[in-house]
Scaffold this active site. Sequence first.
Site, PDB file in Angstrom:
ATOM      1  N   ASP A  51       0.843  -1.205   0.000  1.00  0.00           N
ATOM      2  CA  ASP A  51       0.000   0.000   0.000  1.00  0.00           C
ATOM      3  C   ASP A  51       0.877   1.253   0.000  1.00  0.00           C
ATOM      4  OD1 ASP A  51       0.878  -0.179   2.602  1.00  0.00           O
ATOM      5  OD2 ASP A  51      -1.105  -0.059   3.527  1.00  0.00           O
ATOM      6  N   SER A  52       2.199   1.057  -0.003  1.00  0.00           N
ATOM      7  CA  SER A  52       3.119   2.182  -0.237  1.00  0.00           C
ATOM      8  C   SER A  52       2.892   2.740  -1.645  1.00  0.00           C
ATOM      9  CB  SER A  52       4.576   1.743  -0.059  1.00  0.00           C
ATOM     10  OG  SER A  52       4.830   0.546  -0.767  1.00  0.00           O
ATOM     11  N   ASP A  90      -1.084  -6.042  -0.169  1.00  0.00           N
ATOM     12  CA  ASP A  90      -1.529  -5.404   1.067  1.00  0.00           C
ATOM     13  C   ASP A  90      -3.029  -5.200   1.063  1.00  0.00           C
ATOM     14  OD1 ASP A  90       0.423  -4.883   3.007  1.00  0.00           O
ATOM     15  OD2 ASP A  90       1.222  -3.184   1.886  1.00  0.00           O
ATOM     16  N   LYS A 120      -1.413  -9.315   2.801  1.00  0.00           N
ATOM     17  CA  LYS A 120      -0.672  -8.888   4.002  1.00  0.00           C
ATOM     18  C   LYS A 120      -1.560  -7.954   4.803  1.00  0.00           C
ATOM     19  CE  LYS A 120       3.069  -5.972   3.899  1.00  0.00           C
ATOM     20  NZ  LYS A 120       2.590  -4.814   4.689  1.00  0.00           N
ATOM     21  N   GLU A 122      -1.647  -5.511   8.562  1.00  0.00           N
ATOM     22  CA  GLU A 122      -0.867  -4.902   9.634  1.00  0.00           C
ATOM     23  C   GLU A 122      -1.549  -5.133  10.986  1.00  0.00           C
ATOM     24  OE1 GLU A 122      -0.104  -0.762   8.812  1.00  0.00           O
ATOM     25  OE2 GLU A 122       0.822  -1.199   6.871  1.00  0.00           O
ATOM     26  N   GLU A 189       8.936  -4.301  10.772  1.00  0.00           N
ATOM     27  CA  GLU A 189       9.376  -3.001  10.242  1.00  0.00           C
ATOM     28  C   GLU A 189       9.915  -2.111  11.345  1.00  0.00           C
ATOM     29  OE1 GLU A 189       6.682  -1.094   7.508  1.00  0.00           O
ATOM     30  OE2 GLU A 189       7.869   0.755   7.461  1.00  0.00           O
TER      31      GLU A 189
HETATM   32  O1  KIV Z   1       3.535  -1.140   1.698  1.00  0.00           O
HETATM   33  C1  KIV Z   1       4.725  -1.467   1.776  1.00  0.00           C
HETATM   34  O2  KIV Z   1       5.560  -1.156   0.925  1.00  0.00           O
HETATM   35  C2  KIV Z   1       5.135  -2.270   2.934  1.00  0.00           C
HETATM   36  C3  KIV Z   1       6.591  -2.528   3.101  1.00  0.00           C
HETATM   37  C4  KIV Z   1       7.266  -1.322   3.628  1.00  0.00           C
HETATM   38  C5  KIV Z   1       6.834  -3.713   3.957  1.00  0.00           C
HETATM   39  O3  KIV Z   1       4.309  -2.658   3.707  1.00  0.00           O
END
Ligand code: KIV
Length: 271
Positions: A51-52, A90, A120, A122, A189
């Site tokens: 989600d980055s 994510d 994924k 969090e 992280e």
């Molecule tokens: O969204 C992302 O890029 C991440 C990484 C920093 C692990 O969750």
Amino acid sequence: MSVNKEVKRVTTNTLLKMKAAGEKISMLTAYDFSFAKIIDGAGIDVILVGDSASNVMAGHETTLPITLDQMIYHAQSVIRGVDRCLVVVDLPFGSYQSNSDIALASAIRIMKETGAHSVKMEGGQEVIDSIKKIVSAGIPVMGHLGLIPQSIYKFGTYAVRAKEEVEAEKLRKDASLLQEVGCFAIVLEKIPADLAKEVSASLMIPTIGIGAGGDCDGQVLVMHDMLGINTEFKPRFLRQYLNIHEQATKAVQHYISDVKSGDFPNDNEQY
Ligand code: KIV
């Protein structure tokens, strides 16, 4: 460079075997077809459609604004560029925190509409019911502990997490809980390297670190950071392997100057 060519397709099981064999796991983010093709072709083990994307693709300050539909679009593009690696997507902010039924519906959309291999999420204890439900539906889940960017407004800063014993103890418990409910791996992280080492040694499932030291079972970086597409973001944990920003700027300036001078196109570059 050592890429295990024996592995035709990386699965969650492959990652477990890699940990057991002491082989480090490589993971990078990707958000589109072309870079996914380069990264997969280079032999990466895991691509994270992170989600980055909210930051590096859409230009938002945080990961919070990206939607499930937008994550699905990125994941669909990535999947078309991948032959070998495992693709993790994510679940974005708001798509799993409210209740486990909504969480499962979001995970199912990702799996059905993108062809990705896993999701994924969090958090630990707070989202455990949702993780259990998704795992029970047969969807592999990667956990994510430590600095969890979807909670940035709760933390207030992107500083190193779990330096204090109370938070470190919660992280140890959360990691073991995530393993217990069936997560196949956990991203750690921005936590102290000693804590990451201890947690990694205590688990059967692999840990993938970002700013968590060299004793995690694998490492992940955001593609835009390691390729130097972003130049403003320079945390201590980042190793920059290229400076695409500088090279691309020079190439574009060269092109502009060729257009302005009439040098481009030349006789061989026309019909
Ligand atoms: O969204 C992302 O890029 C991440 C990484 C920093 C692990 O969750």
